[in-house]
Design an enzyme around this catalytic site. Structure first.
Site, PDB file in Angstrom:
ATOM      1  N   ASP A  10       0.769  -1.052  -0.424  1.00 24.67           N
ATOM      2  CA  ASP A  10       0.087   0.170   0.191  1.00 24.67           C
ATOM      3  C   ASP A  10       1.305   1.551   0.349  1.00 24.67           C
ATOM      4  O   ASP A  10       1.835   1.510   1.236  1.00 24.67           O
ATOM      5  CB  ASP A  10      -1.105  -0.460   0.737  1.00 24.67           C
ATOM      6  CG  ASP A  10      -1.862   0.482   1.087  1.00 24.67           C
ATOM      7  OD1 ASP A  10      -1.551   2.093   0.989  1.00 24.67           O
ATOM      8  OD2 ASP A  10      -3.215   1.120   2.132  1.00 24.67           O
ATOM      9  N   ASP A  51      -6.714  -0.109  -1.620  1.00 28.48           N
ATOM     10  CA  ASP A  51      -5.644   0.858  -1.817  1.00 28.48           C
ATOM     11  C   ASP A  51      -3.924   0.194  -2.155  1.00 28.48           C
ATOM     12  O   ASP A  51      -3.068   0.702  -2.220  1.00 28.48           O
ATOM     13  CB  ASP A  51      -5.590   1.928  -0.669  1.00 28.48           C
ATOM     14  CG  ASP A  51      -5.577   0.725   0.425  1.00 28.48           C
ATOM     15  OD1 ASP A  51      -4.848  -0.541   0.665  1.00 28.48           O
ATOM     16  OD2 ASP A  51      -5.559   1.965   1.589  1.00 28.48           O
ATOM     17  N   GLN A  93       2.800   4.033   2.417  1.00 25.93           N
ATOM     18  CA  GLN A  93       2.867   3.708   4.334  1.00 25.93           C
ATOM     19  C   GLN A  93       3.379   2.311   4.314  1.00 25.93           C
ATOM     20  O   GLN A  93       3.645   2.133   5.668  1.00 25.93           O
ATOM     21  CB  GLN A  93       1.471   3.859   4.475  1.00 25.93           C
ATOM     22  CG  GLN A  93       0.280   2.670   3.824  1.00 25.93           C
ATOM     23  CD  GLN A  93      -0.538   2.551   4.481  1.00 25.93           C
ATOM     24  OE1 GLN A  93      -1.316   3.296   5.075  1.00 25.93           O
ATOM     25  NE2 GLN A  93      -1.365   1.310   5.226  1.00 25.93           N
ATOM     26  N   TYR A 227       1.032  -0.090  15.359  1.00 28.02           N
ATOM     27  CA  TYR A 227       0.374   0.216  14.138  1.00 28.02           C
ATOM     28  C   TYR A 227       0.940   0.835  12.237  1.00 28.02           C
ATOM     29  O   TYR A 227       1.169   2.160  12.862  1.00 28.02           O
ATOM     30  CB  TYR A 227      -1.126   0.997  14.137  1.00 28.02           C
ATOM     31  CG  TYR A 227      -2.035   0.513  13.146  1.00 28.02           C
ATOM     32  CD1 TYR A 227      -3.123  -0.618  12.668  1.00 28.02           C
ATOM     33  CD2 TYR A 227      -2.116   2.604  12.397  1.00 28.02           C
ATOM     34  CE1 TYR A 227      -3.353  -0.255  11.605  1.00 28.02           C
ATOM     35  CE2 TYR A 227      -3.719   1.792  11.507  1.00 28.02           C
ATOM     36  CZ  TYR A 227      -3.804   0.312  11.187  1.00 28.02           C
ATOM     37  OH  TYR A 227      -5.018   0.831   9.681  1.00 28.02           O
ATOM     38  N   LYS A 230      -2.850  -2.433   7.853  1.00 29.10           N
ATOM     39  CA  LYS A 230      -3.279  -3.993   7.778  1.00 29.10           C
ATOM     40  C   LYS A 230      -1.744  -4.617   6.500  1.00 29.10           C
ATOM     41  O   LYS A 230      -2.139  -3.779   5.504  1.00 29.10           O
ATOM     42  CB  LYS A 230      -4.297  -4.501   7.253  1.00 29.10           C
ATOM     43  CG  LYS A 230      -5.023  -4.435   8.605  1.00 29.10           C
ATOM     44  CD  LYS A 230      -4.988  -5.036   9.056  1.00 29.10           C
ATOM     45  CE  LYS A 230      -5.220  -5.486  10.750  1.00 29.10           C
ATOM     46  NZ  LYS A 230      -4.964  -6.293  11.949  1.00 29.10           N
TER      47      LYS A 230
HETATM   48  C1  F6R Z   1      -7.716  -0.328   7.559  1.00 25.65           C
HETATM   49  C2  F6R Z   1      -7.414   0.943   7.326  1.00 25.65           C
HETATM   50  C3  F6R Z   1      -8.448   2.278   7.428  1.00 25.65           C
HETATM   51  C4  F6R Z   1      -7.675   3.271   8.053  1.00 25.65           C
HETATM   52  C5  F6R Z   1      -8.403   4.791   8.894  1.00 25.65           C
HETATM   53  C6  F6R Z   1      -7.932   5.471   9.747  1.00 25.65           C
HETATM   54  O1  F6R Z   1      -6.611  -0.813   6.809  1.00 25.65           O
HETATM   55  O2  F6R Z   1      -5.864   1.302   6.762  1.00 25.65           O
HETATM   56  O3  F6R Z   1      -9.211   1.785   8.027  1.00 25.65           O
HETATM   57  O4  F6R Z   1      -7.107   2.658   9.627  1.00 25.65           O
HETATM   58  O5  F6R Z   1      -9.240   4.762   7.769  1.00 25.65           O
HETATM   59  O6  F6R Z   1      -7.070   6.106   9.208  1.00 25.65           O
HETATM   60  P1  F6R Z   1      -5.890   7.437  10.083  1.00 25.65           P
HETATM   61  O7  F6R Z   1      -5.480   7.118  11.071  1.00 25.65           O
HETATM   62  O8  F6R Z   1      -4.655   7.393   8.649  1.00 25.65           O
HETATM   63  O9  F6R Z   1      -6.990   8.714   9.594  1.00 25.65           O
HETATM   64 MG    MG Z   2      -3.757   2.107   3.005  1.00 22.40          MG
HETATM   65 MG    MG Z   3      -4.173  -1.815   1.807  1.00 28.58          MG
END
Ligand code: F6R
Ligand code: MG
Ligand code: MG
Length: 364
Positions: A10, A51, A93, A227, A230
């Site tokens: 990603d 993504d 990321q 974190y 994923k």
């Molecule tokens: C799941 C994922 C999304 C983000 C969520 C919050 O794998 O990537 O669900 O965790 O959109 O993202 P932030 O913390 O970057 O606003």
């Molecule tokens: Mg992502």
């Molecule tokens: Mg992804």
């Protein structure tokens, strides 16, 4: 011998974490195409799920080849530069390492590779996931290669009835074990049933010792210690002949089993099988998706892909996934929709625990 390498990352989402920007995909294909023209690759196909950018490459250089891994890394770096220009979300990321150091493993991206002796006809399915974790392929792999209620060939085909060997990794302790099914099925299941700890890396046909399937087991959270997103794993399975038929390999996805991931990597959600055009998780950043691309290999050429879940035969699984998603969402912040405390990727627990520390009283 020919090697199929599927390496994914990603490197930025459009919009939010829901999909891939077409320019990133085009860049991915261009970079691979250049490598094909200079002879590094036999063939290539850049694609996506949600993504995540997936690079499917064939070559004659074996697994863990430095140049093939470098190509993937450099492509992700170039893609990240473009993602930054477009201000895509979470640009770069998954690129956790500061620089490439000879192998993509442990650097953030996920990889699944297999070196094979190409058969006279070689059907292969590449599975690509978004919004879920490494280990999610445990259940479908078990069904494909060890469950006679899924794979008729295990009972009625001479080429399959000797069973399969599962190579299972303990992703925390960095150990692996090989277990033979059917006779060690219960041992395999006690491990595979805990996919956040034990992931199936490879499956082999016992009769011929040939590799049947492989999945990426790279866990971002264990690499980074925090974190970062994923894993969104990739897997591939060889089909027909000494392996399950294409339809037996796809059959596990007629049920939308629960996997870890979804919103903030911290929820259980149904794994929805979709055509590429629907690999765009948006509802509560999901539900988690799985795409299956089918190829016939022809001297290493990737003839295809066929979009295998673009089939009304999976409509019930999609409807089931939506139904389960509605039901689970009603639980809001409660387990088992929300993951147990130790499995959550996001948590406010340490901050709240600190704030409340002085207010706890002994039980009365
Ligand atoms: C799941 C994922 C999304 C983000 C969520 C919050 O794998 O990537 O669900 O965790 O959109 O993202 P932030 O913390 O970057 O606003
Ligand atoms: Mg992502
Ligand atoms: Mg992804």
């Amino acid at each position: 011998m020919i090697t199929i390498s599927a390496i994914k990352a990603d490197i930025g989402g459009y919009v939010g974490h829901s999909a891939m920007h077409p320019d990133i995909l085009a860049l991915g294909q261009e970079e691979l195409e250049k490598a094909r023209q200079r002879g590094l690759l036999v063939d290539c196909h850049a694609t996506y799920c949600g993504d995540d950018l997936f690079l499917i490459m064939t070559h004659e250089r074996g697994e863990n080849d430095e140049e093939v891994h470098r190509l993937a890394w450099d492509t992700f770096i170039k893609g990240t530069e473009l993602a930054k220009k477009l201000k895509l979300y979470g640009a770069g990321q998954d690129l956790l390492a500061d620089a490439f150091s000879g192998n993509i493993r442990g650097a953030g991206p996920g990889s699944a590779e297999m070196e094979i002796d190409e058969r006279p006809s070689e059907p292969i399915i590449v599975f690509m996931a978004d919004k879920t974790s490494a280990g999610s392929f445990n259940l479908p792999f078990y069904k494909m290669f060890a469950d006679p209620f899924n794979t008729a060939g295990l009972v009625i085909a001479e080429s399959l009835y000797e069973g399969f060997t599962f190579e299972i990794q303990d992703v925390r302790e960095h150990l692996q074990i090989s277990l033979n099914t059917p006779e060690e099925a219960y041992y395999a299941l006690i491990l595979m049933g805990a996919p956040s700890r034990y992931s199936v890396k490879r499956v082999y046909a016992r009769a011929t010792k040939e590799i049947a399937a492989v999945s990426s087991t790279d866990k971002l959270s264990l690499i980074a210690g925090r974190y970062v997103g994923k894993d969104d794993p990739v897997a591939m399975a060889r089909c027909q002949g000494n392996f399950p038929a294409v339809g037996e390999v796809l059959e596990p996805f007629t049920t939308a089993y629960l996997v870890e991931g979804w919103m903030r990597g911290s929820h259980h959600g149904p794994w929805m099988p979709v055509a590429l055009k629907d690999a765009t998780p948006s509802r509560f950043d999901g539900p988690p998706r799985i795409v299956a691309l089918g190829f016939q290999l022809a001297d290493g050429k990737l003839v295809g892909p066929r979009d295998m879940f673009d089939d009304p035969g999976f409509d019930n699984a999609r409807a089931e996934a939506n139904h389960v998603a509605d039901y689970l969402r009603k639980h809001g912040p409660f387990e088992p929709h929300r993951l147990p405390l130790e499995e959550m990727e996001y948590t406010t627990m340490p901050i709240i625990a600190k704030k409340l520390a002085s207010r706890w009283q002994p039980l009365t």
